[in-house]
Design a protein around this motif. Structure first.
Motif, PDB file in Angstrom:
ATOM      1  N   GLY A 155     -18.347   3.368  -1.695  1.00  0.00           N
ATOM      2  CA  GLY A 155     -17.282   2.825  -0.848  1.00  0.00           C
ATOM      3  C   GLY A 155     -16.065   2.436  -1.663  1.00  0.00           C
ATOM      4  O   GLY A 155     -15.805   3.013  -2.730  1.00  0.00           O
ATOM      5  N   TYR A 156     -15.333   1.422  -1.186  1.00  0.00           N
ATOM      6  CA  TYR A 156     -14.067   1.050  -1.813  1.00  0.00           C
ATOM      7  C   TYR A 156     -14.092  -0.386  -2.333  1.00  0.00           C
ATOM      8  O   TYR A 156     -14.753  -1.266  -1.767  1.00  0.00           O
ATOM      9  N   VAL A 157     -13.341  -0.593  -3.423  1.00  0.00           N
ATOM     10  CA  VAL A 157     -13.134  -1.932  -3.972  1.00  0.00           C
ATOM     11  C   VAL A 157     -11.627  -2.205  -3.988  1.00  0.00           C
ATOM     12  O   VAL A 157     -10.822  -1.287  -4.176  1.00  0.00           O
ATOM     13  N   PRO A 158     -11.231  -3.470  -3.767  1.00  0.00           N
ATOM     14  CA  PRO A 158      -9.809  -3.805  -3.707  1.00  0.00           C
ATOM     15  C   PRO A 158      -9.228  -4.128  -5.082  1.00  0.00           C
ATOM     16  O   PRO A 158      -9.905  -4.710  -5.940  1.00  0.00           O
ATOM     17  N   VAL A 159      -7.963  -3.774  -5.268  1.00  0.00           N
ATOM     18  CA  VAL A 159      -7.234  -4.095  -6.493  1.00  0.00           C
ATOM     19  C   VAL A 159      -5.883  -4.692  -6.098  1.00  0.00           C
ATOM     20  O   VAL A 159      -5.182  -4.148  -5.244  1.00  0.00           O
ATOM     21  N   LEU A 160      -5.545  -5.796  -6.743  1.00  0.00           N
ATOM     22  CA  LEU A 160      -4.310  -6.532  -6.470  1.00  0.00           C
ATOM     23  C   LEU A 160      -3.360  -6.340  -7.648  1.00  0.00           C
ATOM     24  O   LEU A 160      -3.786  -6.345  -8.811  1.00  0.00           O
TER      25      LEU A 160
ATOM     26  N   GLY B 110     -13.305 -11.203  13.416  1.00  0.00           N
ATOM     27  CA  GLY B 110     -13.170 -12.145  12.312  1.00  0.00           C
ATOM     28  C   GLY B 110     -11.826 -12.835  12.249  1.00  0.00           C
ATOM     29  O   GLY B 110     -11.643 -13.790  11.490  1.00  0.00           O
ATOM     30  N   GLY B 111     -10.826 -12.347  13.025  1.00  0.00           N
ATOM     31  CA  GLY B 111      -9.504 -12.959  13.032  1.00  0.00           C
ATOM     32  C   GLY B 111      -8.668 -12.607  11.825  1.00  0.00           C
ATOM     33  O   GLY B 111      -7.783 -13.377  11.436  1.00  0.00           O
ATOM     34  N   ARG B 112      -8.905 -11.419  11.264  1.00  0.00           N
ATOM     35  CA  ARG B 112      -8.209 -11.048  10.026  1.00  0.00           C
ATOM     36  C   ARG B 112      -7.279  -9.858  10.224  1.00  0.00           C
ATOM     37  O   ARG B 112      -7.572  -8.947  10.997  1.00  0.00           O
ATOM     38  N   ARG B 113      -6.187  -9.888   9.473  1.00  0.00           N
ATOM     39  CA  ARG B 113      -5.301  -8.739   9.375  1.00  0.00           C
ATOM     40  C   ARG B 113      -4.766  -8.691   7.955  1.00  0.00           C
ATOM     41  O   ARG B 113      -4.857  -9.673   7.212  1.00  0.00           O
ATOM     42  N   GLY B 114      -4.181  -7.546   7.578  1.00  0.00           N
ATOM     43  CA  GLY B 114      -3.559  -7.462   6.259  1.00  0.00           C
ATOM     44  C   GLY B 114      -3.961  -6.220   5.493  1.00  0.00           C
ATOM     45  O   GLY B 114      -4.578  -5.297   6.023  1.00  0.00           O
ATOM     46  N   GLY B 115      -3.572  -6.226   4.244  1.00  0.00           N
ATOM     47  CA  GLY B 115      -3.864  -5.092   3.383  1.00  0.00           C
ATOM     48  C   GLY B 115      -4.066  -5.564   1.966  1.00  0.00           C
ATOM     49  O   GLY B 115      -4.333  -6.742   1.714  1.00  0.00           O
ATOM     50  N   ILE B 116      -3.918  -4.666   1.043  1.00  0.00           N
ATOM     51  CA  ILE B 116      -4.092  -4.953  -0.382  1.00  0.00           C
ATOM     52  C   ILE B 116      -3.254  -3.915  -1.108  1.00  0.00           C
ATOM     53  O   ILE B 116      -2.824  -2.916  -0.504  1.00  0.00           O
ATOM     54  N   ASP B 117      -2.986  -4.098  -2.358  1.00  0.00           N
ATOM     55  CA  ASP B 117      -2.125  -3.146  -3.065  1.00  0.00           C
ATOM     56  C   ASP B 117      -2.790  -1.797  -3.279  1.00  0.00           C
ATOM     57  O   ASP B 117      -2.161  -0.752  -3.137  1.00  0.00           O
ATOM     58  N   LEU B 118      -4.086  -1.829  -3.624  1.00  0.00           N
ATOM     59  CA  LEU B 118      -4.762  -0.573  -3.964  1.00  0.00           C
ATOM     60  C   LEU B 118      -6.234  -0.647  -3.589  1.00  0.00           C
ATOM     61  O   LEU B 118      -6.877  -1.682  -3.781  1.00  0.00           O
ATOM     62  N   LEU B 119      -6.751   0.448  -3.058  1.00  0.00           N
ATOM     63  CA  LEU B 119      -8.188   0.601  -2.844  1.00  0.00           C
ATOM     64  C   LEU B 119      -8.672   1.741  -3.738  1.00  0.00           C
ATOM     65  O   LEU B 119      -8.050   2.812  -3.783  1.00  0.00           O
TER      66      LEU B 119
END
Length: 545
Positions: free
Chosen positions: A118-123, A103-112
């Motif tokens: 499963g998991y949901v992202p939190v910013l 998919g050409g993606r990299r990175g993270g998020i503050d909290l999972l």
């Protein structure tokens, strides 16, 4: 198919040309703008805010909290994240998500946050994500999962598209790695107030054309990925330079500025959608725009201004004219008693200064500059005191003027900022000494006696290089004492002035801010006096160009 580049979430709200330059190996040694100290400070503040929120949430979560070290290598952080998610850790802070090569993606998020499937992202962000109202879907900070969502009776959503697009990026990465929760896609945001989690349904239509946050993200990301891959592989550039608002803070501006001026690009005069629209008509340069018949009827009108104004601006630019009259007779409302007002705020934290310049006929009040200020680091209740004293004094001046049978007006430059903090202060500090009601503030800002000088400039002048006070006032002969005067720099001065970073408060920086604010109100007065003077007759008239 595997992408040759991996992009982070920021690209979807970034200029396409910047994406090209960042991924073009031939541009590695190109000159870039020096780092903006104010921008760097904002990033440091955001990091400190995230750290404070993490500490609070970790205390509430106890042993359920897992943190991925930020100072570890990216590959180590990714392995630690996969291990934590595979083990079903309830809360994972600062995860480095597995790279999505296809998919050409990299990175993270503050909290999972782990839910049943499963998991949901939190910013976590350092800006406001809600406003007073109803209808926002939130959960307590102690329950940062979609399972605790309720319709909030005190908050409504403040539109922050960038947040939703960042959440969409994380959601696509979770889906690619197999760690995403099933069903509808949700993402949470903890804002500056850090008291609740605001939840966005990423599958709900929120963009024009009934597009969801995920579909909007997919469209933008696919475009940026194509631009980046073309640049990385030496293909035809899919993005050309064009001047937009973001250029002012872009590190690549020296590269684009040189290219635009060499090409005499039309975006030096008209920006954004209008520049693209004109290029489609074959008008790519300022010279070509200046040569157009201003009376030409376009099939699709320009968005930012009428074609007549665009042509005149192009002709003014060619003659190096900063300002031209768009009306024969310039008019600015004047009064017997006048107060020029300039507010200074620190981000979304509050308004720490209301500077006033009283001039005109004598009403028994000392004329000249008068600041109403708090030097307590915002947010702080002392802001209510300074605001209450400012409002009380302003109303006293108005009352005295009217009692003397004199007319009264107050002025600012671009009322959006002043009106925002007038209303916000009235709401936040209701009932405190000197603080007006919201109804009183609304009555004041609707009164013709409250004059936005920016609106006067916008309606009666065409400005080839922008309408900012720092651009227009020098044409009227006014110059700031401080060579670094500007809103961005004032943020840095403020931090020093109140000792926000733990160092002792600097009195010299307080004086610097006072002089900067004083110069701003004097600049507004100088601009009004200039517009009321015979000098207007010497200023070029748009119709003559």
């Amino acid at each position: 198919m595997t992408s040759s580049v991996l992009l982070d979430a920021g690209v979807v709200t970034r200029c396409r040309r910047r994406v090209h330059l960042e991924n073009d190996p031939t541009m590695a040694d190109a000159p870039k703008a020096a780092p903006d100290p104010t921008g760097e400070q904002r990033r440091a503040d955001a990091m400190a805010h995230r750290r404070a929120v993490a500490d609070r949430m970790a205390t509430m979560a106890g042993s359920a909290w897992t943190e991925i070290p930020l100072d570890a290598k990216a590959s180590d952080r990714e392995r630690a994240t996969v291990a934590a998610l595979s083990a079903g850790a309830p809360f994972v802070w600062a995860p480095q998500l597995p790279r999505d090569q296809s998919g050409g993606r990299r990175g993270g998020i503050d909290l999972l946050v782990r839910v049943s499937t499963g998991y949901v992202p939190v910013l976590v962000v350092r800006h406001k994500v809600t406003d007073p109202g109803t209808g926002a879907r939130t959960s307590p900070l102690s329950e940062p999962t979609p399972m605790g969502i309720r319709s909030d009776p005190l908050r409504k959503v403040r539109p922050q598209p960038r947040d939703q697009l960042r959440l969409a990026h994380a959601q696509r990465m979770l889906q690619a790695s197999g760690f995403a929760a099933s069903g509808r896609s949700y993402g949470g945001v903890v804002g500056m107030d850090a008291d609740v989690v605001l939840w966005h349904d990423l599958d709900a239509p929120t963009w024009p054309g009934a597009r969801t946050a995920l579909s909007e993200y997919d469209m933008r990301f696919a475009d940026r990925l194509a631009v980046a891959n073309a640049a990385a592989n030496g293909g035809e550039a899919l993005a050309r330079p064009s001047r937009i608002v973001e250029c002012r803070s872009c590190p690549w501006w020296p590269v684009c500025d040189q290219a635009l001026n060499e090409a005499r690009d039309v975006s030096l005069v008209v920006r954004g959608e209008d520049a693209f629209a004109l290029r489609k008509l074959g008008v790519s340069t300022v010279d070509e725009l200046a040569a157009m018949d201003p009376a030409t009827k376009l099939a699709t009108p320009l968005v930012g201004m009428p074609l007549f104004d665009a042509v005149v601006l192009a002709r003014a630019w060619l003659r190096d004219l900063t300002v031209v009259r768009r009306v024969r007779k310039v008019r600015v409302a004047r009064a017997d008693v006048e107060v020029d007002i300039d507010m200074e705020s620190f981000g979304d934290a509050g308004a720490y200064m209301w500077g006033c310049l009283l001039s005109g006929k004598d009403i028994g009040e000392r004329q000249g500059y008068r600041p109403f200020v708090t030097w307590e680091p915002l947010p702080d209740d002392d802001e209510a005191r300074s605001f209450g004293e400012f409002w009380t004094w302003l109303m006293l001046v108005r009352t005295k003027a009217l009692a003397h049978g004199l007319t009264f007006r107050a002025y600012c430059y671009n009322e959006l900022a002043e009106n925002r903090w007038l209303l916000s202060s009235a709401e936040r500090f209701a009932g405190k000494p000197g603080v007006p009601t919201v109804a009183q503030v609304n009555a004041f800002i609707r009164d013709p006696a409250w004059v936005d000088v920016f609106g006067v400039v916008r309606d009666q002048f065409l400005c080839a290089h922008g309408k900012g006070l720092k651009i227009i006032a020098p044409v009227a002969g006014f110059h700031w004492r401080d060579p670094e005067a500007g809103g961005e720099n004032s943020m840095r001065w403020y931090r020093d002035a109140v000792g926000m970073d733990g160092a002792p408060a600097e009195v010299s920086q307080r004086q610097r801010l006072l002089e900067y604010n004083e110069d701003d109100v004097h600049a507004t007065l100088a601009l009004r006096q200039w517009m009321s003077s015979p000098a207007m007759a010497e200023l070029p008239f748009a119709g003559d160009l």
